[in-house]
Design an enzyme around this catalytic site. Sequence first.
Site, short mmCIF file in Angstrom:
data_model
loop_
_atom_site.label_atom_id
_atom_site.label_comp_id
_atom_site.label_asym_id
_atom_site.label_seq_id
_atom_site.Cartn_x
_atom_site.Cartn_y
_atom_site.Cartn_z
N LYS A 21 -13.03 1.62 16.42
CA LYS A 21 -13.20 1.07 15.08
C LYS A 21 -12.21 -0.06 14.82
O LYS A 21 -12.58 -1.12 14.32
CB LYS A 21 -13.05 2.17 14.03
CG LYS A 21 -13.25 1.66 12.61
CD LYS A 21 -13.12 2.78 11.59
CE LYS A 21 -13.23 2.24 10.17
NZ LYS A 21 -13.08 3.30 9.15
N TYR A 64 -17.99 4.45 3.13
CA TYR A 64 -19.38 4.19 3.51
C TYR A 64 -19.59 4.20 5.03
O TYR A 64 -20.70 3.91 5.50
CB TYR A 64 -19.83 2.83 2.95
CG TYR A 64 -19.74 2.74 1.44
CD1 TYR A 64 -20.75 3.25 0.62
CD2 TYR A 64 -18.63 2.18 0.83
CE1 TYR A 64 -20.66 3.17 -0.76
CE2 TYR A 64 -18.52 2.10 -0.55
CZ TYR A 64 -19.54 2.60 -1.34
OH TYR A 64 -19.45 2.53 -2.71
N THR A 103 0.84 -1.18 0.00
CA THR A 103 0.00 0.00 0.00
C THR A 103 0.87 1.24 0.00
O THR A 103 2.03 1.19 0.44
CB THR A 103 -0.92 0.02 1.24
OG1 THR A 103 -1.77 1.18 1.18
CG2 THR A 103 -0.10 0.09 2.52
N ARG A 104 0.32 2.32 -0.51
CA ARG A 104 1.00 3.62 -0.43
C ARG A 104 0.37 4.49 0.64
O ARG A 104 0.67 5.67 0.75
CB ARG A 104 0.98 4.32 -1.80
CG ARG A 104 1.63 3.48 -2.89
CD ARG A 104 1.77 4.21 -4.21
NE ARG A 104 2.20 3.31 -5.27
CZ ARG A 104 3.46 2.91 -5.45
NH1 ARG A 104 4.40 3.36 -4.65
NH2 ARG A 104 3.77 2.08 -6.43
N ALA A 162 0.24 5.56 4.22
CA ALA A 162 1.10 5.54 5.40
C ALA A 162 0.33 5.17 6.66
O ALA A 162 0.89 4.54 7.58
CB ALA A 162 1.77 6.90 5.58
N ASP A 212 -7.63 -6.22 0.50
CA ASP A 212 -8.66 -5.62 -0.35
C ASP A 212 -9.96 -5.70 0.42
O ASP A 212 -10.24 -6.69 1.08
CB ASP A 212 -8.78 -6.37 -1.68
CG ASP A 212 -9.63 -5.60 -2.68
OD1 ASP A 212 -9.42 -4.38 -2.83
OD2 ASP A 212 -10.51 -6.21 -3.32
N HIS A 249 -13.58 -4.87 10.00
CA HIS A 249 -13.29 -5.99 9.12
C HIS A 249 -11.79 -6.09 8.83
O HIS A 249 -11.22 -7.17 8.82
CB HIS A 249 -14.07 -5.85 7.81
CG HIS A 249 -13.93 -4.51 7.15
ND1 HIS A 249 -14.21 -3.32 7.80
CD2 HIS A 249 -13.52 -4.15 5.90
CE1 HIS A 249 -14.00 -2.31 6.98
NE2 HIS A 249 -13.57 -2.78 5.83
N PHE A 251 -14.56 7.19 6.75
CA PHE A 251 -14.47 7.55 5.33
C PHE A 251 -15.26 6.52 4.55
O PHE A 251 -15.80 5.56 5.11
CB PHE A 251 -13.01 7.59 4.87
CG PHE A 251 -12.29 6.28 5.02
CD1 PHE A 251 -12.24 5.37 3.97
CD2 PHE A 251 -11.67 5.94 6.21
CE1 PHE A 251 -11.59 4.15 4.10
CE2 PHE A 251 -11.01 4.73 6.35
CZ PHE A 251 -10.97 3.84 5.30
#
Length: 208
Positions: free
Chosen positions: A185, A163, A10-11, A13, A78, A190, A161
């Site tokens: 959270k 949904y 991932t990009r 951070a 993902d 998930h 952010f």
Amino acid sequence: MSGPRLVLATRNAHKVVELRELLADLGAGVDLDTAVVGVTEFPDVEDVVESEVTFEGNALLKARAVAAATGLPALADDSGLAVDVLGGAPGIFSARWSGRHGDDRANLELLLAQTGDVPTEHLGAQFVCAAALVLPGGDEHVERGVLRGVLDRNPRGTNGFGYDPVFAPEASNGRTLAEYDAAEKNAISHRGRAMRAIAPRLLPLLTP
């Protein structure tokens, strides 16, 4: 051994910091600031087109590409929202449901419009995350994390952010994910569940 031992595909951070915090809580015995890095540390690695049709497939696609390009173990994830009455959509298309990748407001408004006539009792949904670990030798492992809840037609909260403002987890007393603080959270999300499930596979890679 110093230097990177695990590359997070991932990009973002924030995702790298989150993974380091999780591994620290589980007792990883190395300097995680140097041992666990994002793919931005390897500027020659190209972005991967997420062309698979499942969360697991896309996570593996990204992890395989990064492991091959860096020669290091790679972890990718993902995720997305699956709405029961829409047959699991937006699913893997969650980030680009409106046709514009990453346009959170447009994605959210389209989803609410599509479910506008659906009775509240049929608005069940779940956030899904697949986490994939790929080793340079070819070994692969995938874990899935799920958070069940319901859609709420009245967006609320500023901490999330995507949904999050219209998703109320089960047993949340009506609070949306965007009304949870970061620690709350992460404890139920998930992604947090998928990462905690795969973490035991990561710890041996980070043993001095």
